[in-house]
Design a protein around this motif. Structure first.
Motif, PDB file in Angstrom:
ATOM      1  N   GLU A   1       0.828  -1.207   0.000  1.00 43.82           N
ATOM      2  CA  GLU A   1       0.000   0.000   0.000  1.00 43.82           C
ATOM      3  C   GLU A   1       0.864   1.259   0.000  1.00 43.82           C
ATOM      4  OE1 GLU A   1      -0.343  -2.535   2.024  1.00 43.82           O
ATOM      5  OE2 GLU A   1      -2.203  -3.436   1.269  1.00 43.82           O
ATOM      6  N   MET A   2       1.958   1.237   0.767  1.00 45.32           N
ATOM      7  CA  MET A   2       2.858   2.391   0.799  1.00 45.32           C
ATOM      8  C   MET A   2       3.528   2.592  -0.555  1.00 45.32           C
ATOM      9  SD  MET A   2       4.750   1.820   4.461  1.00 45.32           S
ATOM     10  CE  MET A   2       3.827   1.401   5.945  1.00 45.32           C
TER      11      MET A   2
ATOM     12  N   GLU B   1       5.537   8.935   7.294  1.00 37.94           N
ATOM     13  CA  GLU B   1       4.587   8.972   8.418  1.00 37.94           C
ATOM     14  C   GLU B   1       3.956   7.610   8.648  1.00 37.94           C
ATOM     15  OE1 GLU B   1       1.853  12.020   7.398  1.00 37.94           O
ATOM     16  OE2 GLU B   1       3.259  13.675   7.783  1.00 37.94           O
ATOM     17  N   ASP B   2       3.620   6.910   7.563  1.00 40.04           N
ATOM     18  CA  ASP B   2       3.053   5.562   7.702  1.00 40.04           C
ATOM     19  C   ASP B   2       4.064   4.589   8.293  1.00 40.04           C
ATOM     20  OD1 ASP B   2       0.759   6.570   6.622  1.00 40.04           O
ATOM     21  OD2 ASP B   2       1.048   5.708   4.625  1.00 40.04           O
TER      22      ASP B   2
ATOM     23  N   GLN C   1       4.470  11.256   3.185  1.00 36.21           N
ATOM     24  CA  GLN C   1       3.335  10.453   3.657  1.00 36.21           C
ATOM     25  C   GLN C   1       3.774   9.017   3.977  1.00 36.21           C
ATOM     26  OE1 GLN C   1      -0.042  10.442   1.000  1.00 36.21           O
ATOM     27  NE2 GLN C   1      -1.045   8.736   2.078  1.00 36.21           N
ATOM     28  N   ILE C   2       4.629   8.439   3.119  1.00 41.59           N
ATOM     29  CA  ILE C   2       5.123   7.075   3.372  1.00 41.59           C
ATOM     30  C   ILE C   2       5.921   7.040   4.671  1.00 41.59           C
ATOM     31  CG2 ILE C   2       6.645   5.248   2.517  1.00 41.59           C
ATOM     32  CD1 ILE C   2       5.907   6.139  -0.335  1.00 41.59           C
TER      33      ILE C   2
ATOM     34  N   ASN D   1       3.518   2.618  11.846  1.00 39.92           N
ATOM     35  CA  ASN D   1       3.382   1.153  11.843  1.00 39.92           C
ATOM     36  C   ASN D   1       4.699   0.446  12.174  1.00 39.92           C
ATOM     37  OD1 ASN D   1       0.504   0.744  10.606  1.00 39.92           O
ATOM     38  ND2 ASN D   1       1.480   2.253   9.282  1.00 39.92           N
TER      39      ASN D   1
END
Length: 907
Positions: free
Chosen positions: A575-576, A599-600, A596-597, A604
């Motif tokens: 998904e990333m 931050e993900d 954004q990646i 996680n």
């Protein structure tokens, strides 16, 4: 890199080789089916620029009673280049095919469990008297195979029952004598070796058999097979498990590696054993090995005119193996000994094959999980015994992920028919199964195959629906179910066809190929950046820093930086990864996607990956400089120098160099692999740079770095990522099949308008295998520029120039990347797409390019206007004309309108 497409259509019809059997005759010992095998042969002048056999070679596979041979050329498309021979009631010995070359002939020697065969074919130099080949295609040596008399008794013979073929050894070797006799050396049923000799194909004589005895006496077995003695004092320990021959002017040295771990060397002419060497003397721990039979040992030879004869021996032992390299040394009184050069150890279990040169060993293994492993080592320079990893093309993904916004059928079709992923053979076999074994399907074009696959799966799906109406969700689930079944079937066949059987090494050009059950793969050198990124962790930690950069501290920084990138890459979920893919496709800033990646990843991070990255960053002395080194290594923003004018004979000799469909595929898939890997590197680098910005200078960079430096690097990395995304897209984008008359009309229009060099483009009918727009560009335009550039040095003598595959393929790939690089001033790639009527592809190319690339802006708008006119979208040209405010843009759209007027007038 997967190179050649699947096996060409076999032509002419496949003959059956005769077997002189009586009806009901029993099959001899060892008649069971042997393992599939493969091998290759390269012409002696394959590395010479001025030779009809330049870049030509033959490779083959054996399976049961069937032998398939293919002649390949990297320069010219060969006609009738593949044959299939079926030898009735016999099984081909693994490694039982041997190809020999004389001035006028190519001779193929074949060994089965019951017979030996000789096929005599004309040499290419005899078929084409001129060494200057300017055509795009020519006949293969197999063209006249149909004229061969397979029942000529002078070209085959039964293996005699006395001495008989050993049932527990498949070793064999064969060679031609200086008088043209065909000689086959085989393990004897009584132990030792016997040699079967066929007289010259164009002369008279009788078949004879001689047996090599340990007492150094050869007993002759004449016609009728009635020897005076057949056993002597030999036991099974003398049984050869691997045989090789080295031809001299009037003799041949026969080397036998035997079950008793001894290497024996025989002179065929003198009929005596010249040397016996106990190889266990070179094995550190050999007590257990001495008690066991050495059935897994292998022997290879390599000859150099300047260095002499090298012998490579693989000593097999449970859970370990050892390579020993020797040089043959001549002593007084016609005696010989071995000079031990090197011993190399390996923990790999199952050796499939290995190849030897006077400097290197290349080895092919299967590991415990049946995965293919290829490694090589320079045994002269590598004192530490560190093997180099070869990154083997992986199989396609086992599962195709389908998002909610994707159509299952289109997603699976895209995955199945992506260039380089599945072979035609795998798709055809799966289609045959899904069509429930109906009429055999052959000779479909790529588009026809795609339609047949769609029809077969849809028919299966429709036949399973029993309800009159199904909901949209139920239908979608059925689509996924049946398409996944077909995909799994394709994957199964692709895996079977990808099974590696042997290595083929050309000692003249240093080209290495991986021979698989269903196709051929070429090995190409890996660049420094790609090498570090793809290298497994255990090898990256032991990488010699001095081989990376001259500055050892900077080398360590680069290695630590790459380790950080790998930690990031291994943590990114599907998904990333999709976030960055969609950002590039939708023309959104990659920096935002990287943020954004990141931050993900932080949200996680259940395995403390960020902590590992922080720790590794602390080891980097100068991160900004290390990032700059990586960026410079991957940046191709440099225009190729204009090639100098070359003499006519040089231009003609070089006109076909690397021009065959096979070479085009290898080069372009190599570039696609580089673009794919480097896109991932740039993605991970962007994420790491976002992390550095978040951590701040004082925390991670020791306070000595400037925030502005980080911003500059970020803005250099982003267009780098977009450039590789664009090249990767182009390397996967299929070219449209355009009728020849349409191409000619288009070139005529462009010629009148003086928009392009029409001599660079020729009407080209696409072949049945898929061709990408990068392959089209390389074939039609780029190759000529690149080859001319590479051979533009003054005072170059073609007759003295020798081709070196690793050097040339590296240079060609680099020059092709430069010609494809979006920010370089050259504009050959878009012009080629326009000249080849690839309008849809050209529009998408310009769409992906325009927001961030500010080079050739006017030219891009002009070509886009031309696309609008051809596609019947003249209103868009009008909109562009009326919206133009600046003088430059107004001039561009005015030119488009003028072009339209000229085109209408011409029509």
């Amino acid at each position: 890199v997967p190179g050649s497409p699947p096996l060409h259509r076999l032509s002419p019809p496949c003959p059956n080789l005769p077997l002189p059997f009586r009806a009901g005759a029993s099959v001899g010992p060892g008649a069971g089916r042997y393992a599939d095998s493969a091998g290759g042969f390269c012409y002696q002048e394959s590395a010479q620029l001025v030779s009809v056999t330049r870049n030509r070679f033959i490779h083959w596979t054996t399976s049961g009673d069937t032998l398939e041979l293919v002649e390949e050329s990297l320069d010219i498309n060969l006609l009738n280049n593949a044959i299939r021979l079926k030898i009735q009631n016999c099984s081909l010995l693994p490694g039982g095919v041997h190809v020999c070359e004389t001035q006028n002939l190519v001779v193929i020697l074949i060994v089965t469990n019951q017979t030996v065969h000789r096929l005599v074919l004309p040499h290419p130099a005899r078929m084409y008297r001129s060494e200057l080949i300017t055509e795009g295609q020519m006949q293969s040596v197999f063209t006249d195979i149909g004229k061969v008399n397979f029942r000529d008794p002078s070209n085959y013979h039964m293996i005699p029952s006395i001495p008989g073929l050993a049932s527990n050894s498949t070793a064999s070797t064969a060679w031609l004598s200086s008088d043209g006799e065909a000689l086959f050396a085989l393990p004897s049923a009584s132990g030792g070796i016997f040699v079967l000799k066929l007289p010259p194909h164009d002369g008279h004589g009788i078949v004879s058999v001689v047996e090599l005895k340990q007492s150094s006496v050869m007993q002759r077995l004449l016609t009728g097979w009635m020897p005076t003695a057949i056993r002597g004092d030999q036991g099974p320990s003398d049984l050869p498990v691997s045989l090789s021959a080295h031809c001299l002017e009037h003799d041949a040295f026969l080397f036998a590696l035997c079950q008793d771990h001894k290497l024996r060397m025989w002179s065929y002419k003198d009929q005596m054993c010249l040397m016996v060497a106990d190889l266990l003397e070179f094995v550190p721990v050999n007590k257990d090995l001495r008690l066991a039979a050495g059935t897994g040992h292998r022997l290879r030879l390599a000859y150099s005119q300047s260095l002499g004869l090298y012998l490579g021996v693989y000593m097999h032992a449970p859970k370990r193996g050892q390579f020993c390299v020797f040089q043959l040394v001549s002593t007084e009184s016609n005696r010989y000994s071995l000079d031990h050069i090197s011993s190399l150890f390996t923990s790999q279990e199952t050796l499939v094959d290995f190849a030897l040169t006077p400097a290197e060993i290349w080895a092919l293994w299967h590991d415990d999980e049946n995965q293919t492993i290829v490694k090589y080592i320079n045994f002269e320079q590598n004192i530490a015994g560190q093997w180099n990893q070869v990154f083997v093309q992986p199989l396609p993904e086992e599962v195709v992920t389908i998002r909610d916004d994707q159509d299952p059928r289109e997603t699976y079709l895209e995955s199945l028919f992506m260039p380089g992923r599945f072979t035609n053979a795998a798709l055809l076999k799966a289609l045959q199964i899904f069509s429930r074994g109906g009429e055999r399907i052959l000779d479909l074009t790529w588009d026809e195959l795609k339609k047949e696959v769609t029809l077969a799966v849809e028919n299966e799906l429709q036949g399973s629906v029993t309800e009159y109406e199904v909901s949209q969700e139920e239908f979608r689930q059925l689509q996924v179910e049946f398409w996944s079944k077909f995909y799994a079937c394709c994957l199964q066949y692709q895996e079977a066809l990808s099974c590696p059987l042997a290595l083929h090494l050309n000692p003249y050009t240093n080209m290495v190929c991986l021979l698989k059950k269903g196709f051929l793969s070429f090995l190409v050198p890996c660049s420094l950046v790609d090498h570090l990124y793809l290298l497994p962790d255990e090898h990256l930690l032991t990488e010699d820093d001095s081989t990376i950069l001259d500055d050892l501290e900077m080398s360590r920084d680069v290695v630590c930086l790459v380790q950080c990138l790998r930690l990031i890459g291994e943590s990114i979920s599907m998904e990333m990864a999709f976030i960055m893919e969609m950002a590039c496709s939708r023309l959104q800033p990659p920096e935002k996607a990287a943020e954004q990646i990141l931050e993900d990843l932080i949200a996680n991070d259940t395995e403390n990956v960020m902590e590992d990255i922080h720790s590794k960053l602390q080891e980097i002395r100068n991160p900004i400089h290390a990032i700059g080194v990586l960026i410079r290594e991957m940046d191709y923003e440099v225009e190729l120098e204009m090639e100098r004018a070359q003499p006519l004979n040089m231009r003609m000799n070089l006109s076909q160099l690397y021009g065959s469909g096979t070479a085009v595929t290898v080069v372009c898939r190599g570039v696609c692999k580089m673009a794919t890997t480097r896109f991932l590197i740039c993605r991970d680098l962007l994420i790491l740079q976002q992390l550095l910005l978040r951590l701040g200078d004082a925390m991670i960079l020791g306070g000595g770095q400037l925030f502005q430096s980080q911003q500059d690097l970020l803005h250099r990395t982003s267009p780098l990522l977009l450039s590789y995304y664009l090249i990767r897209w182009a390397s996967r984008c299929l070219a449209s099949d355009v009728p020849v008359d349409t191409l000619e009309s288009n070139l005529q229009h462009l010629s009148v308008l003086e928009l392009t060099d029409t001599t660079a483009l020729t009407p080209h009918k696409l072949v049945s295998s898929p061709q990408t727009i990068v392959e089209l560009f390389f074939q039609e335009v780029a190759r000529k520029h690149i080859i001319s550039h590479l051979f533009s040095q003054p005072n170059t003598s073609l007759s003295e120039t020798s081709l070196n595959w690793p050097h040339l393929i590296t240079a060609i790939a680099a020059d092709l990347l430069s010609l494809l690089w979006p920010s370089n001033p050259g504009f050959l790639f878009p012009e080629c797409l326009m000249g080849s009527c690839q309008y849809t592809q050209l529009q998408e190319y310009i769409r992906l390019l325009q927001p961030w690339c500010h080079v050739n802006v006017g030219s891009c708008r002009f070509l886009m206007g031309r696309c609008y006119l051809v596609m019947g979208e003249g209103h868009k040209v009008q909109n562009g004309f009326t919206a133009s405010q600046s003088g430059a843009l107004l001039h561009v759209w005015s030119s488009v309108v003028a072009m339209w007027i000229c085109t209408v007038t011409l029509t």
